[in-house]
Design an enzyme around this catalytic site. Structure first.
Site, PDB file in Angstrom:
ATOM      1  N   GLY A   4       0.705 -16.433  21.497  1.00  0.00           N
ATOM      2  CA  GLY A   4       1.757 -16.155  20.513  1.00  0.00           C
ATOM      3  C   GLY A   4       2.622 -14.983  20.941  1.00  0.00           C
ATOM      4  N   SER A   5       3.129 -14.251  19.940  1.00  0.00           N
ATOM      5  CA  SER A   5       4.159 -13.246  20.204  1.00  0.00           C
ATOM      6  C   SER A   5       3.745 -12.102  21.124  1.00  0.00           C
ATOM      7  CB  SER A   5       4.647 -12.651  18.887  1.00  0.00           C
ATOM      8  OG  SER A   5       5.285 -13.658  18.147  1.00  0.00           O
ATOM      9  N   ALA A   6       2.440 -11.837  21.247  1.00  0.00           N
ATOM     10  CA  ALA A   6       2.026 -10.763  22.155  1.00  0.00           C
ATOM     11  C   ALA A   6       2.469 -11.104  23.576  1.00  0.00           C
ATOM     12  CB  ALA A   6       0.509 -10.568  22.100  1.00  0.00           C
ATOM     13  N   PHE A   7       2.648 -12.414  23.805  1.00  0.00           N
ATOM     14  CA  PHE A   7       3.027 -12.865  25.134  1.00  0.00           C
ATOM     15  C   PHE A   7       4.485 -12.537  25.462  1.00  0.00           C
ATOM     16  CE2 PHE A   7       3.721 -15.812  28.608  1.00  0.00           C
ATOM     17  CZ  PHE A   7       2.582 -15.561  29.352  1.00  0.00           C
ATOM     18  N   LYS A   8       5.259 -12.161  24.427  1.00  0.00           N
ATOM     19  CA  LYS A   8       6.654 -11.775  24.672  1.00  0.00           C
ATOM     20  C   LYS A   8       6.712 -10.586  25.633  1.00  0.00           C
ATOM     21  CE  LYS A   8       8.275 -13.728  20.332  1.00  0.00           C
ATOM     22  NZ  LYS A   8       8.354 -13.503  18.879  1.00  0.00           N
TER      23      LYS A   8
END
Ligand code: ZN
Length: 651
Positions: free
Chosen positions: A312-316
């Site tokens: 999810g967004s942590a991968f941004k």
């Protein structure tokens, strides 16, 4: 010519005689062998066993597993094995009575073994030393006491899936106990007491004792205190959110040393075959063997390394790093988010349905805006993006020194269309392990060094001699120093101003990123709330990830996961000697004006309004419909600064 022929005939005859004799001898020998091997074998085997049955093995002392401060996490306790030698017993009734009473065994069981006419008969193993000493003091003829060791875990549940446990044969079954088995195991010794077939011991057998060799000790990077902080924080949110489980890893991003790896609820290493309450919830009372084995395997599994998830967004963090490295975006580039982005025939939504409107790249990260990341992901392109995945170790296992590590699940580059690329850019449609995520983030914030997460540091003998210093691979250049510097600042701003602000800890500079991942299949309403954070932001000494699996009620990573890392860092940073440095503003605002959050769960809206009059909260958000507070964030007892927001969930 003639004599030669005669001679040949003579020789042939002679040969025939010799062959005949040999044949007879062979037949005789074979017959004798047949007699010995087949007809008499049973008797010989029996005699041989009786002679050798007195070869008792002496278990080697297994090596100790230490934490980084020399605290024993896995050690041994002396136990004893009680046996009887039938031929030496002079008072069988007393032996039966004393042993059955002191060992808590049925009289019939003991009697059977005492009366059995064998060379040596084991009555009970793993007998506590005190009990064995009492029995020894009785001076009973024919009762043998052998000292032995049993694996013992002083902190019981601490880091259970990391440390692991051993089986009755002293062999590692999971965790470090398996990974370092060859070093920890040692070599068993033997007592070669010779006895006659009638059980009488042969004198002077003492010299036939082969002493056991103790195993080597394993010194690890685990820190019992940090592990405890991590488990406490994880337990707290597990309970508050009634989650399936909570996993938390704390690591040194500079060298990959793992300080803590928690997966709550943990299980008791001294009773590894007892299923925890959590494992038994919703299970019928009678378990068949197969189901029990399945549940035990599930209980022993280490989700930090064996389970994959959509980050999810942590991968941004990874997408932003690739975009900066490729030079396809600069910090002040502007974007516009209407709440979605059209990609081919799809409309892919932002988490903020009304949209973030006009925003810079910096604000895009702070807002965790999906359209911004879909856009920069498209600019980078799948081939370049995968180059960075590779540099950040996302296509390979981390190489952590624990058994059972899973690898990532990725689309092949040639199968990635515009839609897949868009979703990959914000952390969906592929899976990695939490430890892979933590390793990639470490490389982003440590200046671009890809480290190998690990626990084992040194192997030493009992007297402290170093047997082996464990080395782990490291490679430079995953990310440029320049991009690393920018990313640290950007991620610090996520915590100080963006979606990660619930990880903000006055006096410390923390960077991080929140994530809320929907579990597959989608739309089943099951989520993983997570947060990955590091500190101090300018020179990270610690990096941590928390995963809350299937929280009930509020499930946003920024709301429920960020405070967990804040709590861990509040304990860990001072513990690691990292001093608080307050800015002038902070000194004034937070140090003087922080207060503990009151408990509001169970109150009505009016009651909370009345109570909160005497507190200096900022905005108070009432979410959900109803009049009773069922959840609150921050949790009761947490220390917050003046003007902090408060979220109350109503039902
Ligand atoms: Zn947006």
């Amino acid at each position: 010519m003639y004599p030669v022929v005669k001679n040949r005939t003579y020789n042939r005859r002679k040969l025939l005689v010799v062959a005949g004799v040999l044949f007879a001898v062979c037949v005789g020998l074979i017959g004798r062998l047949f007699w010995l091997m087949v007809i008499k074998s049973e008797e010989y085997a029996k005699r041989a066993t009786e002679l050798h049955e007195r070869e008792r093995s002496i278990k080697a002392e297994r090596g100790i597993i230490y934490d980084r401060n020399g605290v024993a996490l896995a050690s041994n306790v002396p136990v004893c094995t009680i046996s009887v030698i039938h031929a030496q017993i002079t008072d069988p009734e007393r032996v039966i009575a004393e042993l059955s009473e002191r060992l808590g065994l049925g009289e019939e069981t003991v009697r059977k073994r005492v009366e059995k006419n064998s060379s040596i008969e084991r009555i009970k193993s793993n007998v506590p030393k005190e009990t064995a000493d009492e029995i020894r003091n009785l001076g009973l003829d024919g009762v043998m006491i052998d000292e032995d060791y049993k694996r013992y875990y002083p902190y019981e549940t601490l880091a259970s899936r990391v440390i692991g446990f051993t089986g009755s044969d002293n062999q590692g079954i999971i965790g470090l106990e398996v990974e370092y088995d060859e070093f920890l195991m040692g070599t068993d010794g033997r007592i070669l007491t010779l006895a006659t077939a009638h059980g009488a011991e042969i004198e002077d057998a003492a010299e036939n004792r082969i002493e056991p060799v103790a195993g080597y000790d394993l010194y690890t990077s685990l820190d019992m205190n940090i592990q405890s902080y991590a488990e406490q924080a994880a337990e707290k949110v597990l309970k508050a959110k009634n989650a399936n489980r909570v996993s938390l890893i704390v690591m040194n991003p500079q060298n990959g040393e793992i300080y803590a790896m928690a997966n709550v609820p943990e299980f008791n290493l001294n009773e590894p075959y007892v299923l925890t309450e959590a494992m038994l919830s919703g299970v019928e009372e009678e378990l068949d063997d197969e189901t029990k084995t399945e549940l035990l395997n599930a209980m022993w599994r280490n989700p930090c390394i064996s389970d994959t998830y959509e980050p999810g967004s942590a991968f941004k963090i990874v997408t932003a790093t690739a975009a900066l490295e490729e030079g396809v975006v600069s910090l002040n580039d502007t974007f516009y988010c209407p709440g979605y982005k059209i990609v081919e025939d799809r409309q892919i939504r932002c988490h903020k349905s009304g949209g973030h409107g006009s925003e810079t790249f910096v604000q895009g990260i702070q807002n965790s805006c999906n359209p911004v990341f879909m856009e920069i992901g498209a600019r980078v392109g799948i081939n370049s993006l995968y180059q960075y995945f590779k540099k950040l170790g996302l296509f390979e296992r981390t190489g952590v020194d624990l058994p059972g590590e899973a690898g990532s699940i990725m689309h092949k580059a040639e199968n990635v269309g515009a839609v897949e690329l868009a979703t990959i850019s914000f952390g969906q449609s592929f899976q990695i392990t939490p430890l892979q995520m933590l390793r990639a983030v470490s490389a982003v914030v440590n200046g671009g060094r890809l480290v190998t997460p690990h626990i084992g540091v040194t192997i030493k003998s009992q007297d402290g001699t170093v047997i082996k210093t464990l080395d782990y691979e490291e490679s430079d250049g995953a990310v440029s120093e320049e991009t690393s510097e920018i990313m640290k600042e950007l991620l610090e701003s996520v915590v100080s101003e963006g979606t990660g602000k619930r990880a903000y800890l006055p006096g410390f500079r923390i960077g991080g990123k929140t994530a809320t991942s929907e579990k597959l299949p989608r739309r089943s309403g099951r989520y993983i709330a997570s947060f990955v954070g590091f500190a101090p932001a300018e020179n990270p000494q610690v990096v941590a990830i928390v995963m809350i699996d299937e929280p009930e009620g509020i499930y946003y990573g920024g709301t429920i996961a960020a405070p967990v890392i804040k709590e861990v860092f509040a304990d860990v940073l001072p513990y690691l000697g990292i001093e608080e440095e307050y800015t002038e503003e902070e000194t004034e605002e937070y140090r003087t004006a922080s207060f503990p959050v009151p408990s509001l769960v169970g109150m009505s809206v009016n009651e909370t309004k009345e109570l909160l009059k005497s507190y200096e909260f900022g905005e108070i958000h009432y979410l959900g419909e109803g009049d009773t507070v069922t959840e609150q964030f921050p949790l009761a007892g947490e220390s917050v600064k003046q003007n902090s927001d408060l979220i109350l969930y109503l039902e």
